[in-house]
Design a protein around this motif. Sequence first.
Motif, mmCIF file in Angstrom:
data_model
loop_
_atom_site.group_PDB
_atom_site.id
_atom_site.type_symbol
_atom_site.label_atom_id
_atom_site.label_comp_id
_atom_site.label_asym_id
_atom_site.label_seq_id
_atom_site.Cartn_x
_atom_site.Cartn_y
_atom_site.Cartn_z
ATOM 1 N N VAL B 38 0.609 -1.408 0.055
ATOM 2 C CA VAL B 38 -0.427 0.254 0.368
ATOM 3 C C VAL B 38 0.858 1.376 0.257
ATOM 4 N N LEU B 39 0.312 1.638 -0.764
ATOM 5 C CA LEU B 39 1.115 3.159 -1.122
ATOM 6 C C LEU B 39 0.613 4.257 0.218
ATOM 7 N N LEU B 40 1.662 4.812 1.167
ATOM 8 C CA LEU B 40 1.628 5.665 1.843
ATOM 9 C C LEU B 40 2.015 7.515 1.771
ATOM 10 N N LEU B 41 1.782 8.046 2.589
ATOM 11 C CA LEU B 41 3.111 8.915 2.835
ATOM 12 C C LEU B 41 2.636 9.435 4.184
ATOM 13 N N LYS B 42 4.060 10.499 4.253
ATOM 14 C CA LYS B 42 4.189 10.944 5.244
ATOM 15 C C LYS B 42 3.689 12.369 5.457
ATOM 16 N N GLY B 48 2.926 11.070 11.708
ATOM 17 C CA GLY B 48 2.703 9.431 11.069
ATOM 18 C C GLY B 48 2.436 9.473 9.726
ATOM 19 N N TRP B 49 2.162 8.482 9.235
ATOM 20 C CA TRP B 49 1.939 7.745 7.660
ATOM 21 C C TRP B 49 0.388 7.890 7.843
ATOM 22 N N GLY B 50 -0.798 8.640 6.767
ATOM 23 C CA GLY B 50 -1.497 8.807 6.245
ATOM 24 C C GLY B 50 -1.892 8.123 4.984
ATOM 25 N N LEU B 51 -3.648 8.046 4.209
ATOM 26 C CA LEU B 51 -3.136 8.171 2.742
ATOM 27 C C LEU B 51 -3.801 9.151 2.334
ATOM 28 N N PRO B 52 -2.857 8.711 1.187
ATOM 29 C CA PRO B 52 -3.095 9.793 -0.342
ATOM 30 C C PRO B 52 -5.039 10.704 -0.212
ATOM 31 N N ALA B 53 -4.684 11.416 -0.392
ATOM 32 C CA ALA B 53 -6.154 12.401 0.057
ATOM 33 C C ALA B 53 -6.145 13.205 -0.637
ATOM 34 N N GLY B 54 -7.800 14.017 -1.064
ATOM 35 C CA GLY B 54 -7.916 14.951 -1.226
ATOM 36 C C GLY B 54 -9.422 15.946 -1.204
ATOM 37 N N ILE B 139 2.506 19.821 -2.106
ATOM 38 C CA ILE B 139 2.867 20.226 -1.250
ATOM 39 C C ILE B 139 2.599 19.892 -0.065
ATOM 40 N N PHE B 140 1.832 18.955 -0.123
ATOM 41 C CA PHE B 140 0.982 17.857 1.409
ATOM 42 C C PHE B 140 2.447 16.905 1.924
ATOM 43 N N SER B 141 3.078 16.816 0.978
ATOM 44 C CA SER B 141 3.893 14.942 1.444
ATOM 45 C C SER B 141 5.093 15.272 1.896
ATOM 46 N N GLU B 142 5.309 14.831 2.576
ATOM 47 C CA GLU B 142 7.551 14.989 2.895
ATOM 48 C C GLU B 142 7.693 13.498 2.329
ATOM 49 N N GLU B 143 7.149 11.997 2.393
ATOM 50 C CA GLU B 143 7.741 11.185 1.560
ATOM 51 C C GLU B 143 6.314 10.329 1.205
ATOM 52 N N PHE B 144 6.281 9.200 0.312
ATOM 53 C CA PHE B 144 5.725 8.409 -0.236
ATOM 54 C C PHE B 144 6.590 7.227 0.045
ATOM 55 N N GLU B 145 5.858 5.745 0.051
ATOM 56 C CA GLU B 145 6.928 4.911 0.610
ATOM 57 C C GLU B 145 5.595 3.691 0.316
ATOM 58 N N TRP B 146 5.960 2.448 0.050
ATOM 59 C CA TRP B 146 5.076 1.407 -0.170
ATOM 60 C C TRP B 146 5.006 0.785 0.859
ATOM 61 N N HIS B 147 4.191 0.242 1.952
ATOM 62 C CA HIS B 147 4.324 -0.221 2.790
ATOM 63 C C HIS B 147 3.625 -1.664 2.925
ATOM 64 N N ASP B 148 4.238 -3.270 3.444
ATOM 65 C CA ASP B 148 3.941 -4.384 3.323
ATOM 66 C C ASP B 148 2.340 -4.060 3.976
ATOM 67 N N ILE B 149 1.512 -4.480 3.294
ATOM 68 C CA ILE B 149 -0.373 -5.186 3.481
ATOM 69 C C ILE B 149 -0.100 -5.505 4.462
ATOM 70 N N ASP B 150 0.626 -6.053 5.281
ATOM 71 C CA ASP B 150 0.493 -6.973 6.794
ATOM 72 C C ASP B 150 1.794 -6.817 7.624
ATOM 73 N N CYS B 151 2.340 -5.236 7.540
ATOM 74 C CA CYS B 151 3.011 -4.717 8.049
ATOM 75 C C CYS B 151 3.149 -3.085 7.981
ATOM 76 N N LEU B 152 1.748 -2.657 8.934
ATOM 77 C CA LEU B 152 2.050 -1.159 7.927
ATOM 78 C C LEU B 152 2.019 -0.505 9.225
ATOM 79 N N PRO B 153 2.513 1.022 9.401
ATOM 80 C CA PRO B 153 2.091 1.742 10.641
ATOM 81 C C PRO B 153 1.599 2.277 11.259
#
Lengths: 257, 257
Positions: B38-42, B48-54, B139-153
């Motif tokens: 899953v692609l998450l962003l900081k 913390g981490w969040g979902l791409p949103a708008g 402008i909203f996000s510092e960092e994108f990262e893929w996270h394993d579905i069964d190991c989410l922050p």
Amino acid sequence: MPEFKSVNEFRLNGGKYFVPSVSIDCVIFGFHDNQLKVLLLKVVNYHGWGLPAGFIYKEEDIDAAAQRILQERTGLHDIFLQQFYIFGNANRCDNNITKIAFDNLQIKAKPNNWLLQRFLTVGYYALVDFKTVNASHDIFSEEFEWHDIDCLPTMAMDHGQIVQQALLTLRTHLRYEPVGYNLLPEKFTMPELQKLYETILGKKLDRRNFQRKMLSYDILKRLKQRREGVAHKAPYLYSFDLKKYSTALKDGFQSAW
Amino acid sequence: MPEFKSVNEFRLNGGKYFVPSVSIDCVIFGFHDNQLKVLLLKVVNYHGWGLPAGFIYKEEDIDAAAQRILQERTGLHDIFLQQFYIFGNANRCDNNITKIAFDNLQIKAKPNNWLLQRFLTVGYYALVDFKTVNASHDIFSEEFEWHDIDCLPTMAMDHGQIVQQALLTLRTHLRYEPVGYNLLPEKFTMPELQKLYETILGKKLDRRNFQRKMLSYDILKRLKQRREGVAHKAPYLYSFDLKKYSTALKDGFQSAW
DNA sequence: TCAAAAGTGTTTTTTTTACACCCATGT
DNA sequence: ACATGGGTGTAAAAAAAACACTTTTGA
């Protein structure tokens, strides 16, 4: 919760109590005379039929809002209710009910009136026991009426599409979870249950296979009683084993039709 | 469409362009190294981490808004995207990202700031080809990262719950419609497809039965080519028959696992 | 007494599951 | 040469579909 003296007071001043731009539309299914029915209402100062709808108080969960709206309309508590889709096309409110009502009444509302904005609507479908519903007029509606699912009148805005989507959802759910407790009276016969399935699916099912499959779900209790006073052979009465029914609702079951 | 110079300008003045009180959260699934990701962003000024949103422009269809948001984030057009739920608990925004960011930055926003209101959010899930995604900072996000579905922050607000709901939805859809075209590269092997199914379902499947069932759907073309340069026997490459795939996507198929 | 609906069981077909052997490749 | 993963087929079990006869009842 605020009380409004008239629909027009509500239309002019209700905005400050609700989450803006979001409504809830309820597709209320009932079953009667071997027909699947939907509860529709005739809106005041408007020419057509619409779905029972409402808004979300600023501090209210949306599921709670849907329950409240249903209760206001049908008098029923603890209704089976399920969110199924959010309708959010930009143009779905081009001819919205309030705008037309204002025109009809020659009311000049401010263009920023809360009800003249573009709305998203959350679709919920409800399954209710036809006979225990006591549909009540409220300030918004002139008339409530049950309509056969395959013979619906022309409806306001995208409400026709919302009903169709609800039916599709119900049809899908029917395959993977138990349905019936909420639509049927406490005691019912196997042929009645089958008719319910048939009207939802829109097709005939084999009587013997239906019974076998239904019983295999292990959510029914056969009563000693039979339905009396009917022509022909008296069918057995069944009722749902509520405990097993709830478990099945939670876990779902695998199946095809 | 307006351009914002900074995230804080957006946070303070963005409100007039968007449908109020409704956001869109995207659960973007990708598949890589035999893992569902899953692609998450900081988020800037947030811990913390969040979902791409708008948000939804006032004249924009919600599906279009979701597509636009996805495109802004991943650079991809015509993404497979599906609305799956609307999250509307009253308290889901008690600790919303903007509020905390304002606190962190010691910005005193007006209490009626558009982002400090209670929001409903429409959950969309997207299936994308991991390798072609070019996740870009905005402008909203510092960092994108893929996270394993069964190991989410740990995630912001109810975003963890939204991901789980998306996964459940995907798991259900897997049973009744084809999945894979959007998650895999054009050519792939049967074992790769199986791994995809296994990670989504969270269980092992029988190799031989999987292949038989998959082929029975009649949506795959086996190519003459085999995957080269791998250890052990070279597996065949497959690709989807796009025409049949689309038909199956529309009509669905019946199945169980 | 008969037409119409309800109860029940068996056979056939289809789908799913379980399982085993041979093949190719890099180490 | 061998360990590892990939290709393929078959037999058994389970589920679904097709189908027919008997019972009850009111008209």
